[in-house]
Design a protein around this motif. Structure first.
Motif, PDB file in Angstrom:
ATOM      1  N   SER A 129       0.847  -1.182   0.000  1.00  0.00           N
ATOM      2  CA  SER A 129       0.000   0.000   0.000  1.00  0.00           C
ATOM      3  C   SER A 129       0.881   1.229   0.000  1.00  0.00           C
ATOM      4  O   SER A 129       2.021   1.186   0.444  1.00  0.00           O
ATOM      5  CB  SER A 129      -0.866   0.027   1.257  1.00  0.00           C
ATOM      6  OG  SER A 129      -1.536  -1.189   1.400  1.00  0.00           O
ATOM      7  N   THR A 130       0.305   2.354  -0.478  1.00  0.00           N
ATOM      8  CA  THR A 130       1.125   3.556  -0.532  1.00  0.00           C
ATOM      9  C   THR A 130       1.407   4.026   0.887  1.00  0.00           C
ATOM     10  O   THR A 130       0.631   3.784   1.816  1.00  0.00           O
ATOM     11  CB  THR A 130       0.407   4.676  -1.295  1.00  0.00           C
ATOM     12  OG1 THR A 130      -0.811   4.925  -0.607  1.00  0.00           O
ATOM     13  CG2 THR A 130       0.148   4.280  -2.725  1.00  0.00           C
ATOM     14  N   ARG A 159      -5.709   7.269  11.712  1.00  0.00           N
ATOM     15  CA  ARG A 159      -7.116   6.969  12.052  1.00  0.00           C
ATOM     16  C   ARG A 159      -7.208   5.933  13.152  1.00  0.00           C
ATOM     17  O   ARG A 159      -8.000   6.056  14.080  1.00  0.00           O
ATOM     18  CB  ARG A 159      -7.846   6.436  10.822  1.00  0.00           C
ATOM     19  CG  ARG A 159      -8.145   7.477   9.771  1.00  0.00           C
ATOM     20  CD  ARG A 159      -8.694   6.764   8.555  1.00  0.00           C
ATOM     21  NE  ARG A 159      -8.913   7.656   7.441  1.00  0.00           N
ATOM     22  CZ  ARG A 159      -9.070   7.223   6.205  1.00  0.00           C
ATOM     23  NH1 ARG A 159      -9.000   5.931   5.928  1.00  0.00           N
ATOM     24  NH2 ARG A 159      -9.292   8.071   5.234  1.00  0.00           N
ATOM     25  N   ASP A 160      -6.388   4.917  13.036  1.00  0.00           N
ATOM     26  CA  ASP A 160      -6.460   3.821  14.006  1.00  0.00           C
ATOM     27  C   ASP A 160      -6.086   4.288  15.416  1.00  0.00           C
ATOM     28  O   ASP A 160      -6.635   3.812  16.398  1.00  0.00           O
ATOM     29  CB  ASP A 160      -5.525   2.684  13.578  1.00  0.00           C
ATOM     30  CG  ASP A 160      -5.677   1.481  14.466  1.00  0.00           C
ATOM     31  OD1 ASP A 160      -6.616   0.699  14.243  1.00  0.00           O
ATOM     32  OD2 ASP A 160      -4.892   1.341  15.424  1.00  0.00           O
ATOM     33  N   SER A 161      -5.157   5.232  15.466  1.00  0.00           N
ATOM     34  CA  SER A 161      -4.687   5.655  16.786  1.00  0.00           C
ATOM     35  C   SER A 161      -5.637   6.648  17.452  1.00  0.00           C
ATOM     36  O   SER A 161      -5.585   6.859  18.647  1.00  0.00           O
ATOM     37  CB  SER A 161      -3.318   6.317  16.647  1.00  0.00           C
ATOM     38  OG  SER A 161      -3.469   7.582  16.036  1.00  0.00           O
ATOM     39  N   ARG A 162      -6.532   7.229  16.623  1.00  0.00           N
ATOM     40  CA  ARG A 162      -7.356   8.349  17.062  1.00  0.00           C
ATOM     41  C   ARG A 162      -8.041   8.138  18.402  1.00  0.00           C
ATOM     42  O   ARG A 162      -7.999   8.983  19.267  1.00  0.00           O
ATOM     43  CB  ARG A 162      -8.402   8.621  15.983  1.00  0.00           C
ATOM     44  CG  ARG A 162      -8.670  10.047  15.765  1.00  0.00           C
ATOM     45  CD  ARG A 162      -9.316  10.310  14.458  1.00  0.00           C
ATOM     46  NE  ARG A 162     -10.064   9.208  13.866  1.00  0.00           N
ATOM     47  CZ  ARG A 162     -10.447   9.189  12.598  1.00  0.00           C
ATOM     48  NH1 ARG A 162     -10.156  10.201  11.807  1.00  0.00           N
ATOM     49  NH2 ARG A 162     -11.122   8.171  12.104  1.00  0.00           N
ATOM     50  N   SER A 190       1.328   6.963   2.028  1.00  0.00           N
ATOM     51  CA  SER A 190       0.344   7.929   2.556  1.00  0.00           C
ATOM     52  C   SER A 190      -0.864   7.199   3.124  1.00  0.00           C
ATOM     53  O   SER A 190      -1.416   7.589   4.148  1.00  0.00           O
ATOM     54  CB  SER A 190      -0.075   8.909   1.470  1.00  0.00           C
ATOM     55  OG  SER A 190      -0.797   8.235   0.469  1.00  0.00           O
ATOM     56  N   PHE A 191      -1.250   6.089   2.461  1.00  0.00           N
ATOM     57  CA  PHE A 191      -2.384   5.324   2.996  1.00  0.00           C
ATOM     58  C   PHE A 191      -2.026   4.721   4.352  1.00  0.00           C
ATOM     59  O   PHE A 191      -2.825   4.749   5.300  1.00  0.00           O
ATOM     60  CB  PHE A 191      -2.785   4.211   2.014  1.00  0.00           C
ATOM     61  CG  PHE A 191      -3.706   3.210   2.627  1.00  0.00           C
ATOM     62  CD1 PHE A 191      -5.013   3.552   2.938  1.00  0.00           C
ATOM     63  CD2 PHE A 191      -3.265   1.928   2.948  1.00  0.00           C
ATOM     64  CE1 PHE A 191      -5.876   2.639   3.536  1.00  0.00           C
ATOM     65  CE2 PHE A 191      -4.113   1.016   3.545  1.00  0.00           C
ATOM     66  CZ  PHE A 191      -5.413   1.372   3.840  1.00  0.00           C
ATOM     67  N   ARG A 228      -2.138   7.375   6.859  1.00  0.00           N
ATOM     68  CA  ARG A 228      -3.521   7.774   7.114  1.00  0.00           C
ATOM     69  C   ARG A 228      -4.205   6.745   8.007  1.00  0.00           C
ATOM     70  O   ARG A 228      -4.865   7.090   8.977  1.00  0.00           O
ATOM     71  CB  ARG A 228      -4.251   7.898   5.774  1.00  0.00           C
ATOM     72  CG  ARG A 228      -5.357   8.919   5.784  1.00  0.00           C
ATOM     73  CD  ARG A 228      -5.780   9.358   4.405  1.00  0.00           C
ATOM     74  NE  ARG A 228      -6.041   8.271   3.475  1.00  0.00           N
ATOM     75  CZ  ARG A 228      -5.368   8.095   2.339  1.00  0.00           C
ATOM     76  NH1 ARG A 228      -4.398   8.930   2.017  1.00  0.00           N
ATOM     77  NH2 ARG A 228      -5.664   7.097   1.533  1.00  0.00           N
TER      78      ARG A 228
END
Lengths: 233, 843
Positions: free
Chosen positions: B2-3, B13-16, B5-6, B9
């Motif tokens: 996967s890139t 998101r997961d850590s949020r 940047s993904f 990202r």
């Protein structure tokens, strides 16, 4: 029509307390593109194990599985991951949404995994389709069980899968909610032309598929065509 | 793949919603790195200052010193040096302060010439540094002036001579706080020293000759050219370069100790990192399984979490560096009194860079231990909650990470200590401790399983069984808690040993006053004065000074030219102070041979040597030792060896002659007494100084008090360091126990569901945590006892004399904290409906 999934002479064995435990034995089956199939059977009959193997989530003890024309036994973990990401959708009994992602982000995830940017447009459309237009930025904890499963449905279809595996998709939902989710799932399946394989105890749900495979003690005991029947409670 | 940047990202998101779960991780890094940066910054600043100040500390380009005046031929060579020269005589003596009618033990420094050539004697008023050199004038140590409310213009009597105080001495050349607190310094002009009457036979005087050479002159080259000339004489040469080396060596132990504390704090922090990341990964297993199910490759799933941990780790390391820089400003406040230089608090780029890179690499490596397991999390996790992870075969990457940790640690320690052996020893110690703790945990779990009492109640059995059930964390917790306890307890034990060794010296039975420099004709009068003051004469010892001329058939000159000489220079070059008697004293133990009497002319002289001295001289029973007794050559043989107890406060001699040999030699006497209180002591001391100005009175109580004060400060430093270990240890404790929370949660919920009462759950958990606490404390404390025994016996060479209560306090404290944290972890299950807890934990 050609076979999208072909299983030959499949055996699965676990070691339990130093003794081999046979979970699946001598399984042969072939599923054509566009079919809707229910795999039913009592607890411990090997339904979930069979689904895991067919979806390239696990390795069989012996036998061959061909998914979308590809023999999956020799594939590496990365190759299997790619195969799943591009062609397979999943729906789980316990929804399996990532708790730290919003509804929209959960739906976008499979496309983002493919490196596709701007997947939000398609994800929003799908969420609208499942009736969650106003819940885009909600986290799973802020959604009801039915809503979570609808997000899971949207996620399952976002990559336009050729085959969709559903493990007791309404098992955690009450009757009404379950029925509406079922309806939505079959509708989406029809729209996307996906092959659907449902693992379930629920005979009513099974009766809505075109083919019912019954398992008992790791063996297929019946594999019959069915005329789908729909009743909405 | 996967890139990137993904992946970033997804990581974001997961850590949020889980960042609070990584609070333990962040605090572990911060504390560990802060300790490393703070301590190393201070260390590097100290070294830099020492290098910078070496010239000022020595005050000259070359200093030649010894306890006798330099021989004329040596002085001729020294005086041939171009540039300026100066001279100093230093001795310990008594002084009398007429203003308060009190006496004071002092360090008298008599100066001639413009010494110091570098740096200056700091005085108040400023011109006192010059004016004291004229006439009978003195500069008096600040503390002494304050103690006796003296002001410039007051008088002080040193020996027979009265001096006018010209000013207050606030900073002398090379003066170290600890030394001046034992005997405050007084500077006078060398021309006045004779009139004090203190220069007599038996006076312990240090003679120093200082030289300032032109910048173009290579003093090191000159020194190496004349090395052979000074080798045989009892004279020590020191250049600025030597002073730098000596100072760095003198503070080497402090350096080493500080380095070790910093590394241990970092390692404890790293244990916290590994535990907290493991907790995090465990809580994410389901999400990882799902990502894998949706088609994420194992490597990408690993990267998503690696990115999260690295970003937070980076922030933690930077935070730790900042905290460390802030904390380092506190260290000079604690240590300043022991240092010969004022340590300016400046940012140490080396400490910051090292703290950053070592912190980051150790954080990365310790995080990787649990993180690499992500690669093995099966997508089947989404279908079945408990996938058998036991099927996973040995992960060689993990082994590689352990090896990398050892290499990084070893290289860093090597850089820090400049000794590969020390670095290896320390790493070996860590690995050994880990193996002992881990092995003990294994034995314990096996034993509990085997010997669990069959008739014990359900609650007790259940609590105990948790220690060996599948997925138990007994080994991890025992290793982390045990390590933390071992470090903390070692620090506390060392502190108590240092203090106990001093307080033993200060016990009531010991003599507390030594009078020396007594001439033969003064002894009777002094004894009368002592008896009149109702004080006992505990010891009356004659002392003869002599030099060693040769041993084992060769002269000293021959030995010094011999490259095979095994004797140590300090032993052969010293001016020996010898006594004579035919008995063993109470502080001695005869190890071999016997004290043989001298039967008159023609008989061989058998001397008795202290074991340490005999070893340093490389002689044993029967060997010949030749002395030069103030011009007379005297051949003796080693007749016996004695072990001398140095802890007791009394006179002790490495060399003891038999009676009948030295009685006619020039000598002085020493008298040992004990005063019951301060008033008697002050009165007696004043009378002695007034009547016999040449006699020096050493008040051991004051010295002991000073040593005690110093040790209290040292204890404070140890405590200060222990705080780092304590804080990081506490974080490790919390994260280790939180680990077990996840193992016990579902079990407790199930028990609650089927009807277990709150109190039953509390008892089950308390039993498990109490055992974990006890077992960790026992292993940790045992390890600490072994470490501190080795350090005490072989490094500090002190008695292994521990105060036990702090050790018990740590052990019971650890047990209590373990139970409390364990129960806090279970409070959710105890206070809330089971399903609510499950829902919360799943989210």
């Amino acid at each position: 029509m050609s076979a999208i999934l072909k299983v030959d002479n499949l055996h699965m064995q676990y070691i339990s307390g130093n003794r081999p435990l046979s979970v699946l034995q001598d399984i042969h089956l072939s599923i054509e593109e566009g079919e809707t199939v229910a795999i039913t059977g009592p607890s411990g009959s090997g339904k979930t194990t069979l689904m895991g193997l067919c979806a390239a989530l696990d390795n069989p003890t012996s036998g061959e599985i061909t998914l979308l024309g590809t023999l999956i036994n020799p594939l590496s973990e990365d190759e299997r991951a790619l195969l799943r990401n591009r062609n397979v959708g999943f729906i789980f009994q316990n929804f399996q949404l990532l708790p730290s992602l919003t509804a929209l982000e959960n739906v976008m995830l499979p496309l983002e995994l493919q490196g596709i940017r701007g997947a939000d447009h398609e994800a929003v459309q799908l969420l609208e389709r499942v009736g969650l237009k106003d819940r885009l930025t909600h986290y799973p904890t802020q959604l009801s069980g039915g809503e979570q499963q609808r997000v899971a449905l949207a996620r399952a279809f976002i990559n336009k899968p050729k085959i969709l595996f559903a493990d007791e998709p309404t098992g955690n939902l009450d009757g009404d909610t379950g029925s509406s989710v079922e309806l939505l799932m079959f509708d989406l399946n029809k729209d996307f032309g996906t092959t659907l394989i449902i693992v379930t105890h629920n005979q009513e749900l099974a009766s809505r598929t075109g083919r019912i495979i019954k398992l008992k003690s790791g063996h297929i005991v019946s594999d019959e065509k069915n005329v789908p029947s729909f009743t909405i409670n | 793949m996967s890139t990137l940047s993904f992946l970033f990202r997804t990581a974001y998101r997961d850590s949020r919603k889980n960042r609070s779960k990584l609070a333990l991780f962040m605090s572990s890094i911060m504390l560990g790195v802060a300790a490393l940066v703070a301590i190393n910054s201070f260390n590097y600043n100290l070294r830099k200052e020492i290098d910078k100040e070496a010239a000022t500390l020595l005050g000259a380009d070359l200093a030649a010193s010894g306890n006798r005046p330099a021989e004329p031929e040596i002085l001729k060579v020294l005086d041939s040096l171009p540039g300026e020269k100066a001279r100093e005589m230093e001795l310990l003596s008594m002084s009398y302060i007429p203003k308060t009618d009190e006496t004071q033990f002092i360090r008298l420094k008599a100066l001639e010439g413009n010494y110091p050539f570098y740096g200056k004697i700091k005085t108040l008023p400023l011109d006192a540094a010059v004016s004291f050199r004229r006439g009978p004038s003195a500069l008096v140590d600040e503390s002494l002036m304050l103690q006796h409310s003296l002001v410039p213009g007051d008088s002080i009597k040193i020996g027979k001579m009265m001096f006018e105080i010209k000013g207050r001495l606030s900073g002398a050349v090379g003066s170290i706080g600890a030394a001046s607190s034992v005997a405050p310094a007084i500077y006078i002009n060398i021309a006045s020293i004779d009139s004090t009457g203190l220069i007599q036979s038996g006076s312990l005087i240090n003679y120093a000759y200082y030289y300032k050479v032109p910048e173009t002159f290579d003093i090191e080259l000159w020194k190496s050219k004349h090395k052979s000339l000074f080798r045989s004489d009892n004279i020590r040469m020191e250049t600025i370069e030597d002073r730098k080396t000596n100072l760095n060596r003198a503070f080497g132990f402090l350096n080493y100790f500080l380095n070790m504390v910093a590394i241990v704090a970092l390692l404890l922090g790293c244990l916290g990192v590994a535990s907290s990341v493991l907790i995090y990964v465990k809580s994410k297993t389901n999400s990882i399984g799902l990502l894998r199910c949706l088609g994420m490759k194992p490597r990408d799933a690993f990267l998503v979490y690696f990115i999260q941990i690295m970003v937070l780790g980076f922030i933690g390391v930077v935070g730790g560096v900042l905290i460390g820089v802030f904390i380092q400003s506190a260290l000079p406040l604690v240590l300043q009194d022991f240092l010969p230089v004022e340590v300016n608090i400046t940012l140490s780029p080396r400490a910051i860079t090292e703290g950053f890179f070592v912190g980051l690499s150790m954080t990365t490596l310790f995080s990787l231990i649990p993180l690499v397991s992500i690669r093995n999390i099966s997508p089947l996790q989404t279908l079945r909650v408990s996938v058998d992870e036991g099927k996973i075969k040995k992960d060689y990457l993990k082994t590689g990470i352990y090896v990398a940790i050892i290499i990084v640690l070893m290289v860093y320690l090597w850089i820090l200590t400049s000794s590969l052996l020390l670095a290896f020893g320390f790493v070996a110690g860590i690995v050994l401790s880990y193996s002992i703790l881990s092995g003990f945990a294994y034995v314990v779990t096996k034993s509990i399983r085997r010997f669990i009492p069959a008739n014990a109640g359900f609650v007790f059995k259940q609590g105990l069984s948790n220690l060996f059930r599948p997925d138990n964390q007994t080994r991890t917790i025992m290793v982390t808690l045990g390590m933390g306890t071992a470090v903390l307890t070692t620090l506390i034990i060392l502190q108590s040993i240092l203090l106990n060794n001093v307080s033993l010296m200060d016990s009531g039975k010991q003599p507390n006053m030594i009078l020396y420099g007594i001439e033969a004709n003064q002894m009777e009068n002094l004894k009368t004065l002592t008896n009149k003051s109702n004080l006992p004469v505990i010891q009356e010892v004659p002392v003869v000074t002599m030099k060693i001329d040769g041993w084992k058939g060769k002269t000293k000159t021959q030995w010094l030219a011999d490259t095979t000489m095994a004797a140590e220079r300090w032993a052969v070059n010293r001016e020996a102070r010898v006594t004579y008697r035919d008995t063993i004293s109470n502080d001695e133990l005869l190890m071999s041979g016997k004290l043989r009497k001298y039967h008159g002319l023609g008989d061989s002289i058998f001397i008795s040597l202290g074991t340490t001295f005999a070893e340093a001289m490389d002689v044993s029973i029967g060997d010949e030792v030749v002395f030069n007794v103030q011009g007379t050559r005297m051949v003796t043989y080693v007749g016996s060896l004695r072990e001398i107890e140095f802890r007791n406060l009394s006179t002790r001699f490495f060399i003891v002659f038999p009676t009948g040999v030295l009685e006619e030699a020039p000598q002085f006497q020493v008298l040992v007494t004990k005063t019951p209180d301060n008033i008697t002591m002050t009165k007696y001391r004043a009378e002695v100084v007034k009547t016999f100005p040449n006699i020096s009175v050493i008040d051991l109580t004051t010295i002991l008090q000073s040593v005690n004060d110093i040790l209290k400060k040292v204890s404070f430093i140890i405590q200060f360091m222990a705080i780092f270990s304590l804080l990081t240890g506490l974080v490790v404790l919390i994260s280790s126990l939180t680990l077990s929370k996840y193992q016990r949660l579902r079990e407790s919920i199930l028990l609650r569901t089927i009807g277990a009462t709150r109190i039953q759950i509390i008892k089950i958990n308390a039993t498990e945590y109490a055992f974990l606490g006890i077992l960790s404390a026992v292993t940790g404390v045992s390890l600490a006892l072994i470490f501190s025994y080795i350090l005490t016996k072989f490094q500090l060479q002190l008695d292994f004399n521990i105060t036990w209560w702090p050790v018990f306090a740590i052990a019971s404290g650890l047990m209590m904290i373990t139970i409390i944290i364990g129960l806090i972890n279970s409070r959710d299950v105890i206070n809330n409906p089971p399903l609510e807890v499950l829902r919360r934990e799943n989210n």
